[in-house]
Motif scaffolding. Structure first.
Motif, PDB file in Angstrom:
ATOM      1  N   LYS A 135       0.834  -1.188   0.000  1.00  0.00           N
ATOM      2  CA  LYS A 135       0.000   0.000   0.000  1.00  0.00           C
ATOM      3  C   LYS A 135       0.876   1.247   0.000  1.00  0.00           C
ATOM      4  O   LYS A 135       0.635   2.201  -0.738  1.00  0.00           O
ATOM      5  CB  LYS A 135      -0.899  -0.020   1.234  1.00  0.00           C
ATOM      6  N   LYS A 136       1.933   1.229   0.824  1.00  0.00           N
ATOM      7  CA  LYS A 136       2.852   2.377   0.875  1.00  0.00           C
ATOM      8  C   LYS A 136       3.552   2.553  -0.464  1.00  0.00           C
ATOM      9  O   LYS A 136       3.715   3.676  -0.950  1.00  0.00           O
ATOM     10  CB  LYS A 136       3.887   2.179   1.986  1.00  0.00           C
ATOM     11  N   GLU A 137       3.995   1.455  -1.057  1.00  0.00           N
ATOM     12  CA  GLU A 137       4.650   1.540  -2.366  1.00  0.00           C
ATOM     13  C   GLU A 137       3.692   2.100  -3.401  1.00  0.00           C
ATOM     14  O   GLU A 137       4.071   2.919  -4.224  1.00  0.00           O
ATOM     15  CB  GLU A 137       5.141   0.161  -2.806  1.00  0.00           C
ATOM     16  N   TYR A 138       2.439   1.672  -3.335  1.00  0.00           N
ATOM     17  CA  TYR A 138       1.442   2.159  -4.278  1.00  0.00           C
ATOM     18  C   TYR A 138       1.236   3.655  -4.093  1.00  0.00           C
ATOM     19  O   TYR A 138       1.186   4.405  -5.063  1.00  0.00           O
ATOM     20  CB  TYR A 138       0.131   1.403  -4.087  1.00  0.00           C
ATOM     21  N   GLU A 139       1.122   4.078  -2.826  1.00  0.00           N
ATOM     22  CA  GLU A 139       0.946   5.498  -2.562  1.00  0.00           C
ATOM     23  C   GLU A 139       2.150   6.275  -3.071  1.00  0.00           C
ATOM     24  O   GLU A 139       2.010   7.337  -3.675  1.00  0.00           O
ATOM     25  CB  GLU A 139       0.742   5.734  -1.068  1.00  0.00           C
ATOM     26  N   LEU A 140       3.334   5.753  -2.857  1.00  0.00           N
ATOM     27  CA  LEU A 140       4.542   6.417  -3.315  1.00  0.00           C
ATOM     28  C   LEU A 140       4.553   6.493  -4.842  1.00  0.00           C
ATOM     29  O   LEU A 140       4.863   7.547  -5.415  1.00  0.00           O
ATOM     30  CB  LEU A 140       5.779   5.647  -2.812  1.00  0.00           C
ATOM     31  N   ASP A 141       4.170   5.397  -5.478  1.00  0.00           N
ATOM     32  CA  ASP A 141       4.126   5.389  -6.943  1.00  0.00           C
ATOM     33  C   ASP A 141       3.118   6.410  -7.473  1.00  0.00           C
ATOM     34  O   ASP A 141       3.410   7.143  -8.422  1.00  0.00           O
ATOM     35  CB  ASP A 141       3.761   3.997  -7.464  1.00  0.00           C
ATOM     36  N   THR A 142       1.940   6.452  -6.869  1.00  0.00           N
ATOM     37  CA  THR A 142       0.928   7.405  -7.344  1.00  0.00           C
ATOM     38  C   THR A 142       1.402   8.836  -7.117  1.00  0.00           C
ATOM     39  O   THR A 142       1.188   9.697  -7.963  1.00  0.00           O
ATOM     40  CB  THR A 142      -0.425   7.185  -6.640  1.00  0.00           C
ATOM     41  N   ARG A 143       2.044   9.085  -5.992  1.00  0.00           N
ATOM     42  CA  ARG A 143       2.550  10.438  -5.730  1.00  0.00           C
ATOM     43  C   ARG A 143       3.620  10.819  -6.750  1.00  0.00           C
ATOM     44  O   ARG A 143       3.640  11.960  -7.239  1.00  0.00           O
ATOM     45  CB  ARG A 143       3.127  10.527  -4.319  1.00  0.00           C
ATOM     46  N   ALA A 147       3.333  13.873  -9.369  1.00  0.00           N
ATOM     47  CA  ALA A 147       4.350  14.912  -9.424  1.00  0.00           C
ATOM     48  C   ALA A 147       4.905  15.046 -10.848  1.00  0.00           C
ATOM     49  O   ALA A 147       5.120  16.173 -11.336  1.00  0.00           O
ATOM     50  CB  ALA A 147       5.489  14.592  -8.458  1.00  0.00           C
ATOM     51  N   ALA A 148       5.116  13.924 -11.517  1.00  0.00           N
ATOM     52  CA  ALA A 148       5.609  13.965 -12.896  1.00  0.00           C
ATOM     53  C   ALA A 148       4.584  14.623 -13.817  1.00  0.00           C
ATOM     54  O   ALA A 148       4.948  15.428 -14.697  1.00  0.00           O
ATOM     55  CB  ALA A 148       5.928  12.555 -13.376  1.00  0.00           C
ATOM     56  N   GLU A 149       3.308  14.316 -13.635  1.00  0.00           N
ATOM     57  CA  GLU A 149       2.255  14.932 -14.443  1.00  0.00           C
ATOM     58  C   GLU A 149       2.183  16.434 -14.195  1.00  0.00           C
ATOM     59  O   GLU A 149       2.029  17.225 -15.132  1.00  0.00           O
ATOM     60  CB  GLU A 149       0.903  14.285 -14.139  1.00  0.00           C
ATOM     61  N   GLU A 150       2.301  16.845 -12.944  1.00  0.00           N
ATOM     62  CA  GLU A 150       2.266  18.268 -12.598  1.00  0.00           C
ATOM     63  C   GLU A 150       3.444  19.001 -13.230  1.00  0.00           C
ATOM     64  O   GLU A 150       3.294  20.101 -13.776  1.00  0.00           O
ATOM     65  CB  GLU A 150       2.289  18.431 -11.066  1.00  0.00           C
ATOM     66  N   GLU A 151       4.599  18.362 -13.194  1.00  0.00           N
ATOM     67  CA  GLU A 151       5.786  18.955 -13.810  1.00  0.00           C
ATOM     68  C   GLU A 151       5.605  19.096 -15.322  1.00  0.00           C
ATOM     69  O   GLU A 151       5.964  20.116 -15.909  1.00  0.00           O
ATOM     70  CB  GLU A 151       7.010  18.082 -13.505  1.00  0.00           C
ATOM     71  N   ALA A 152       4.994  18.090 -15.933  1.00  0.00           N
ATOM     72  CA  ALA A 152       4.735  18.148 -17.375  1.00  0.00           C
ATOM     73  C   ALA A 152       3.759  19.275 -17.696  1.00  0.00           C
ATOM     74  O   ALA A 152       3.923  19.993 -18.688  1.00  0.00           O
ATOM     75  CB  ALA A 152       4.183  16.815 -17.858  1.00  0.00           C
ATOM     76  N   ARG A 153       2.745  19.456 -16.850  1.00  0.00           N
ATOM     77  CA  ARG A 153       1.784  20.554 -17.052  1.00  0.00           C
ATOM     78  C   ARG A 153       2.469  21.905 -16.955  1.00  0.00           C
ATOM     79  O   ARG A 153       2.207  22.818 -17.747  1.00  0.00           O
ATOM     80  CB  ARG A 153       0.662  20.467 -16.005  1.00  0.00           C
ATOM     81  N   LEU A 154       3.348  22.055 -15.955  1.00  0.00           N
ATOM     82  CA  LEU A 154       4.068  23.325 -15.800  1.00  0.00           C
ATOM     83  C   LEU A 154       4.951  23.605 -17.013  1.00  0.00           C
ATOM     84  O   LEU A 154       5.016  24.747 -17.492  1.00  0.00           O
ATOM     85  CB  LEU A 154       4.920  23.298 -14.524  1.00  0.00           C
ATOM     86  N   LYS A 155       5.624  22.572 -17.521  1.00  0.00           N
ATOM     87  CA  LYS A 155       6.469  22.757 -18.712  1.00  0.00           C
ATOM     88  C   LYS A 155       5.623  23.199 -19.901  1.00  0.00           C
ATOM     89  O   LYS A 155       6.006  24.101 -20.660  1.00  0.00           O
ATOM     90  CB  LYS A 155       7.199  21.450 -19.056  1.00  0.00           C
TER      91      LYS A 155
END
Length: 198
Positions: A135-143, A147-155
């Motif tokens: 569950k923790k790994e999944y949460e980490l993966d989703t986070r 974060a990668a999607e947010e960075e792509a949006r900012l770019k």
């Protein structure tokens, strides 16, 4: 045996053959007793869980050329190195490695250990910990994905801003040239030179 010339049949000495048969029987009984004394009953391990993953997919969809000199381990099918046999399909291979003959060759009996209450509780605790870690790994993966999607949006937003600035600069340049072009277009008698403004 009789020594008369007219009696040509062979006569057997029954006492001698009874003596030989008794000696042979005695030798067999002694050999049997020695074999019982030498070989105590085989003590096999209790059945336990496999510690390796069974590889069923590695040869899937691949073709192999088999010749007379090809070793049995590389011939078509699944090879069991414990029993030195080849099984043709995955279902039969699984049946073989879970079967009595294979387990006996590994040195295990088909009996399983009886679990105590403490062992069951510890197994439940272990499974619960594994579930929480997943569950923790999944949460980490989703986070990380978010974060990668947010960075792509900012770019992408930054790129749009740069494009807008370039357009404004080009529009300003076009506006400076605009009145001269419009006068020339009026003199010639048409509304524009066919270039559309961006």
């Amino acid at each position: 045996m009789s020594m008369r010339p007219d009696d040509h049949r062979r006569k057997w000495d029954k006492d001698e053959f009874e003596k030989i048969a008794a000696e042979r029987l005695q030798a067999e009984l002694e050999e049997e007793e020695q074999s019982k004394k030498k070989a105590p009953p085989v003590k096999r391990e209790l059945l336990k869980q496999r510690e390796y993953k069974v590889d069923l997919d590695s040869k899937l969809g691949k073709s192999v050329v088999i010749t007379k000199n090809t070793p049995t381990a590389q011939s078509g099918g699944y090879y069991c190195n414990v029993c030195d046999c080849v099984v043709k399909d995955s279902i039969n291979f699984l049946d073989h490695i879970n079967g009595k003959k294979h387990q006996r060759n590994l040195g295990m009996s088909m009996k399983i250990e009886r679990s105590s209450l403490d062992q069951v509780k510890s197994r439940f605790a272990l499974n619960k910990r594994k579930l929480e870690e997943k569950k923790k790994e999944y949460e980490l993966d989703t986070r990380l994905k978010e974060a990668a999607e947010e960075e792509a949006r900012l770019k992408e937003l930054r790129r749009e801003r740069r494009r807008d600035k370039k357009r404004k600069v080009q529009d300003d340049d076009d506006n400076e040239d605009g009145p001269a072009q419009s006068e020339l277009a009026q003199i010639m008698g048409f509304s524009g030179f066919g270039a559309s403004k961006k």
